[in-house]
Design a protein around this motif. Structure first.
Motif, PDB file in Angstrom:
ATOM      1  N   MET A   1       0.842  -1.163   0.000  1.00 51.58           N
ATOM      2  CA  MET A   1       0.000   0.000   0.000  1.00 51.58           C
ATOM      3  C   MET A   1       0.893   1.233   0.000  1.00 51.58           C
ATOM      4  O   MET A   1       1.900   1.276   0.700  1.00 51.58           O
ATOM      5  CB  MET A   1      -0.896   0.017   1.227  1.00 51.58           C
ATOM      6  N   SER A  10      -4.969   0.314  -3.655  1.00 55.27           N
ATOM      7  CA  SER A  10      -4.830  -0.607  -2.519  1.00 55.27           C
ATOM      8  C   SER A  10      -5.569  -0.107  -1.282  1.00 55.27           C
ATOM      9  O   SER A  10      -5.944  -0.894  -0.417  1.00 55.27           O
ATOM     10  CB  SER A  10      -3.361  -0.835  -2.188  1.00 55.27           C
ATOM     11  N   ASP A  14      -7.998  -2.155   1.103  1.00 48.96           N
ATOM     12  CA  ASP A  14      -7.800  -2.160   2.546  1.00 48.96           C
ATOM     13  C   ASP A  14      -9.123  -1.959   3.281  1.00 48.96           C
ATOM     14  O   ASP A  14      -9.439  -2.684   4.220  1.00 48.96           O
ATOM     15  CB  ASP A  14      -6.812  -1.059   2.920  1.00 48.96           C
ATOM     16  N   GLU A  25      -4.357  -4.120   4.468  1.00 47.94           N
ATOM     17  CA  GLU A  25      -3.167  -4.073   3.633  1.00 47.94           C
ATOM     18  C   GLU A  25      -1.996  -3.628   4.504  1.00 47.94           C
ATOM     19  O   GLU A  25      -2.189  -3.010   5.554  1.00 47.94           O
ATOM     20  CB  GLU A  25      -3.352  -3.079   2.487  1.00 47.94           C
TER      21      GLU A  25
END
Length: 63
Positions: A1, A10, A14, A25
């Motif tokens: 991330m 990302s 998450d 993440e």
């Protein structure tokens, strides 16, 4: 991330994992610390050209 407040795919992943599966993440430095605690050394991180995904190559520390 990606670290910080910049937008990144990302971060959506998450949030989805956090709200549906209790997961999250991790940043590259968090994975490096996690792998180090398990006895591994990170060799390199490969970032996919699209999609915001990456792979981390690591090897077990000798001795």
């Amino acid at each position: 991330m990606a670290p910080g407040d910049e937008q990144h795919p990302s971060k959506v992943s998450d949030l989805i994992m956090l709200t549906t599966a209790g997961g999250r993440e991790r940043t590259e430095s968090e994975y490096t610390a996690l792998l180090g605690a398990a006895g591994f050394v990170v060799d390199r991180t490969l970032v996919a050209p699209v999609g915001g995904y990456c792979a981390i190559e690591a090897t077990l520390k000798a001795g």
